[in-house]
Design a protein around this motif. Sequence first.
Motif, PDB file in Angstrom:
ATOM      1  N   THR A   1       0.834  -1.197   0.000  1.00 48.78           N
ATOM      2  CA  THR A   1       0.000   0.000   0.000  1.00 48.78           C
ATOM      3  C   THR A   1       0.873   1.253   0.000  1.00 48.78           C
ATOM      4  N   PHE A   2       2.027   1.187   0.644  1.00 46.61           N
ATOM      5  CA  PHE A   2       2.964   2.308   0.608  1.00 46.61           C
ATOM      6  C   PHE A   2       3.449   2.544  -0.820  1.00 46.61           C
ATOM      7  N   THR A   3       3.801   1.463  -1.522  1.00 48.98           N
ATOM      8  CA  THR A   3       4.227   1.592  -2.913  1.00 48.98           C
ATOM      9  C   THR A   3       3.111   2.178  -3.767  1.00 48.98           C
ATOM     10  N   GLN A   4       1.881   1.720  -3.538  1.00 43.86           N
ATOM     11  CA  GLN A   4       0.741   2.260  -4.269  1.00 43.86           C
ATOM     12  C   GLN A   4       0.547   3.745  -3.950  1.00 43.86           C
ATOM     13  N   ALA A   5       0.807   4.120  -2.698  1.00 40.43           N
ATOM     14  CA  ALA A   5       0.653   5.517  -2.292  1.00 40.43           C
ATOM     15  C   ALA A   5       1.669   6.430  -2.954  1.00 40.43           C
ATOM     16  N   LEU A   6       2.775   5.885  -3.458  1.00 36.48           N
ATOM     17  CA  LEU A   6       3.800   6.698  -4.120  1.00 36.48           C
ATOM     18  C   LEU A   6       3.528   6.897  -5.604  1.00 36.48           C
ATOM     19  N   MET A   7       2.548   6.186  -6.147  1.00 40.68           N
ATOM     20  CA  MET A   7       2.398   6.147  -7.601  1.00 40.68           C
ATOM     21  C   MET A   7       1.973   7.497  -8.197  1.00 40.68           C
ATOM     22  N   ASN A   8       1.311   8.342  -7.405  1.00 42.50           N
ATOM     23  CA  ASN A   8       0.907   9.660  -7.905  1.00 42.50           C
ATOM     24  C   ASN A   8       1.822  10.779  -7.414  1.00 42.50           C
ATOM     25  N   ARG A   9       2.948  10.391  -6.824  1.00 47.31           N
ATOM     26  CA  ARG A   9       3.918  11.385  -6.368  1.00 47.31           C
ATOM     27  C   ARG A   9       4.561  12.085  -7.564  1.00 47.31           C
ATOM     28  N   THR A  10       4.987  13.338  -7.350  1.00 44.31           N
ATOM     29  CA  THR A  10       5.746  14.085  -8.346  1.00 44.31           C
ATOM     30  C   THR A  10       7.097  14.492  -7.752  1.00 44.31           C
ATOM     31  N   PRO A  11       8.243  14.151  -8.420  1.00 44.88           N
ATOM     32  CA  PRO A  11       8.318  13.319  -9.613  1.00 44.88           C
ATOM     33  C   PRO A  11       7.969  11.861  -9.321  1.00 44.88           C
ATOM     34  N   LYS A  12       7.392  11.202 -10.302  1.00 45.97           N
ATOM     35  CA  LYS A  12       6.929   9.826 -10.126  1.00 45.97           C
ATOM     36  C   LYS A  12       8.109   8.883  -9.913  1.00 45.97           C
ATOM     37  N   PRO A  13       8.074   8.062  -8.871  1.00 47.72           N
ATOM     38  CA  PRO A  13       9.149   7.093  -8.667  1.00 47.72           C
ATOM     39  C   PRO A  13       9.189   6.050  -9.782  1.00 47.72           C
ATOM     40  N   VAL A  14      10.361   5.530 -10.032  1.00 45.46           N
ATOM     41  CA  VAL A  14      10.537   4.426 -10.967  1.00 45.46           C
ATOM     42  C   VAL A  14      10.630   3.141 -10.154  1.00 45.46           C
ATOM     43  N   ARG A  15       9.768   2.158 -10.458  1.00 46.06           N
ATOM     44  CA  ARG A  15       9.788   0.873  -9.751  1.00 46.06           C
ATOM     45  C   ARG A  15      10.678  -0.102 -10.509  1.00 46.06           C
ATOM     46  N   ILE A  16      11.565  -0.745  -9.775  1.00 50.06           N
ATOM     47  CA  ILE A  16      12.553  -1.635 -10.377  1.00 50.06           C
ATOM     48  C   ILE A  16      12.545  -2.964  -9.627  1.00 50.06           C
ATOM     49  N   GLY A  17      12.509  -4.074 -10.367  1.00 45.44           N
ATOM     50  CA  GLY A  17      12.567  -5.384  -9.729  1.00 45.44           C
ATOM     51  C   GLY A  17      11.513  -6.313 -10.259  1.00 45.44           C
ATOM     52  N   GLU A  18      10.680  -6.847  -9.348  1.00 47.57           N
ATOM     53  CA  GLU A  18       9.631  -7.803  -9.700  1.00 47.57           C
ATOM     54  C   GLU A  18       8.303  -7.365  -9.086  1.00 47.57           C
ATOM     55  N   ASN A  19       7.209  -8.050  -9.479  1.00 45.45           N
ATOM     56  CA  ASN A  19       5.903  -7.767  -8.901  1.00 45.45           C
ATOM     57  C   ASN A  19       5.919  -7.956  -7.391  1.00 45.45           C
ATOM     58  N   THR A  20       5.178  -7.117  -6.703  1.00 46.25           N
ATOM     59  CA  THR A  20       5.004  -7.304  -5.266  1.00 46.25           C
ATOM     60  C   THR A  20       4.125  -8.529  -5.008  1.00 46.25           C
ATOM     61  N   GLN A  21       3.932  -8.901  -3.748  1.00 47.39           N
ATOM     62  CA  GLN A  21       3.218 -10.121  -3.394  1.00 47.39           C
ATOM     63  C   GLN A  21       1.753 -10.112  -3.836  1.00 47.39           C
ATOM     64  N   GLY A  22       1.050  -8.978  -3.704  1.00 47.80           N
ATOM     65  CA  GLY A  22      -0.338  -8.905  -4.158  1.00 47.80           C
ATOM     66  C   GLY A  22      -1.373  -9.057  -3.071  1.00 47.80           C
ATOM     67  N   VAL A  23      -1.075  -8.552  -1.838  1.00 49.77           N
ATOM     68  CA  VAL A  23      -2.056  -8.574  -0.748  1.00 49.77           C
ATOM     69  C   VAL A  23      -2.049  -7.210  -0.062  1.00 49.77           C
ATOM     70  N   PHE A  24      -3.170  -6.517  -0.088  1.00 44.76           N
ATOM     71  CA  PHE A  24      -3.224  -5.132   0.366  1.00 44.76           C
ATOM     72  C   PHE A  24      -4.135  -4.953   1.582  1.00 44.76           C
ATOM     73  N   SER A  25      -5.150  -5.766   1.704  1.00 47.29           N
ATOM     74  CA  SER A  25      -6.199  -5.561   2.707  1.00 47.29           C
ATOM     75  C   SER A  25      -5.699  -5.747   4.129  1.00 47.29           C
ATOM     76  N   ASP A  26      -6.327  -5.012   5.072  1.00 52.53           N
ATOM     77  CA  ASP A  26      -6.228  -5.423   6.468  1.00 52.53           C
ATOM     78  C   ASP A  26      -6.818  -6.826   6.584  1.00 52.53           C
ATOM     79  N   VAL A  27      -6.514  -7.509   7.667  1.00 53.45           N
ATOM     80  CA  VAL A  27      -7.066  -8.852   7.856  1.00 53.45           C
ATOM     81  C   VAL A  27      -7.987  -8.883   9.067  1.00 53.45           C
ATOM     82  N   LEU A  28      -9.046  -9.648   8.945  1.00 54.55           N
ATOM     83  CA  LEU A  28      -9.886  -9.964  10.086  1.00 54.55           C
ATOM     84  C   LEU A  28      -9.303 -11.205  10.743  1.00 54.55           C
ATOM     85  N   VAL A  29      -9.019 -11.134  12.019  1.00 56.92           N
ATOM     86  CA  VAL A  29      -8.502 -12.286  12.766  1.00 56.92           C
ATOM     87  C   VAL A  29      -9.676 -12.906  13.507  1.00 56.92           C
ATOM     88  N   ARG A  30      -9.925 -14.182  13.274  1.00 59.73           N
ATOM     89  CA  ARG A  30     -11.101 -14.850  13.815  1.00 59.73           C
ATOM     90  C   ARG A  30     -10.709 -16.108  14.587  1.00 59.73           C
TER      91      ARG A  30
END
Length: 461
Positions: free
Chosen positions: A374-403
Amino acid sequence: MDFKTFRPRRRLLLAVGVAAGLVAAPLSAPLAATAATSLDGVWQMDGYGTTLAISDGKASLYSTTSISCTPAAEYVQDGARFTAEEQQAFTFRVRRDRAVMQVEGNVGDKHLRRLAKLPQLCTVPGATGPLAVFDQFWTTYAENYPFFQAKGIDWSAVRATYRPRVTPGMSDDALFGLLTSMIKPLGDAHTALRTPDERRFTGSRPGTVLPSEELEAMVRPYVEQTALKGIPFTTYANDRIGYADLPGGIGYLRVIAFLGFGNIPDYRAERDTLNRALDQILSKQRTTGSGKLRGLILDLRLNGGGSDQLGLDLASRLTNRPYFAYYKRARNDPSDPAAFTTPQPLFVQPTERTKYTGPIAVLTGGSQMSAGETFTQALMNRTPKPVRIGENTQGVFSDVLVRKLPNGWDFIVPNEEFRTLSWKSYDGPGIPPDVRTPVFTPAEFAAKKDTAFSTALNLLR
């Protein structure tokens, strides 16, 4: 409750079983409000499967589904805040029959409506036995998980396949194996099951390695020796943050979590620790005048997540103007997977403290998850726009409900979406890089190369 000690998950305060021994006392009588602004009463949260009963300065939380109600935790009012051991505090504002809850360390608000009384399921003992465990587990996912369609999973078919296999006398091993078999195909690192004897399962996107203490013990020396080549590397905040000055006026900032900065699991204490570290890293010498950094490499390739708000707090040190970060919404109808709460827009607000506002290269990878994403996503509209280098992130953004299940087992389930300004979701595949390079591969280790780092360095020079 952390399913991995190194990977401190965001504690949605509505979590069940976070601290042993916290059991909410059943409340059966209606709790009538004595005034339009009275906090006392029973409150149902929009989304999140949670009921809250407040009376005489105490708040009792219940985790609910259409077939169950489980006592979760008890909070005590302390001025304007409600607090509980090992839970993030929250504030609660009431206007007649609606209320707003703000959980410290979470982004966005939770909205609630007043009920006449506690739901009937919360006033009677719940069902027990393997079948009750199965039904509560399946139902919690059915009513909260947002990504079945995106991942091609027919959850009703899963029930039809596995429920007939549940027998009254089945062993714990067999039941544990059955439940984990149900959620493993989701490939979701925000799904997990844990037993009191520390048997555990955590999902992950295929082809990735989850962050862990063992991985960090291997990666950090590799980074220091291969990328930094002996350049002094100073760590802060319980070694969660590290910094080095590179030749040519380039800074290297490594962040491996957005929680655990101090010894007190409290957002305000964590934020203070983060700011003290950043005051030293983003000093006046590095952010103004002739010594100002020309570029910054921000290494998130191994990041176990934590608090989204701490991510926004860091982002606030990297801009001099406010900008949109992301939308957040949660599933809001147990019977309709397409129904969500109203999207809440979240923004990065520049801090009054020292800031770095120049070019940034962000190193990303599959061992980067949750608040690290979510931090990386929060940087996407920054000016100047950051350049992302590497591989895809894991792909889990939500808070979790612990049950908590009827047999005492704990499990987690995500229930939120984080969306871009153009309404894109990266849950599942993760955020892709702008420049794709290998990240922590056996070949890179063998060749003593860090291609992502060297690429970033060349781009910023």
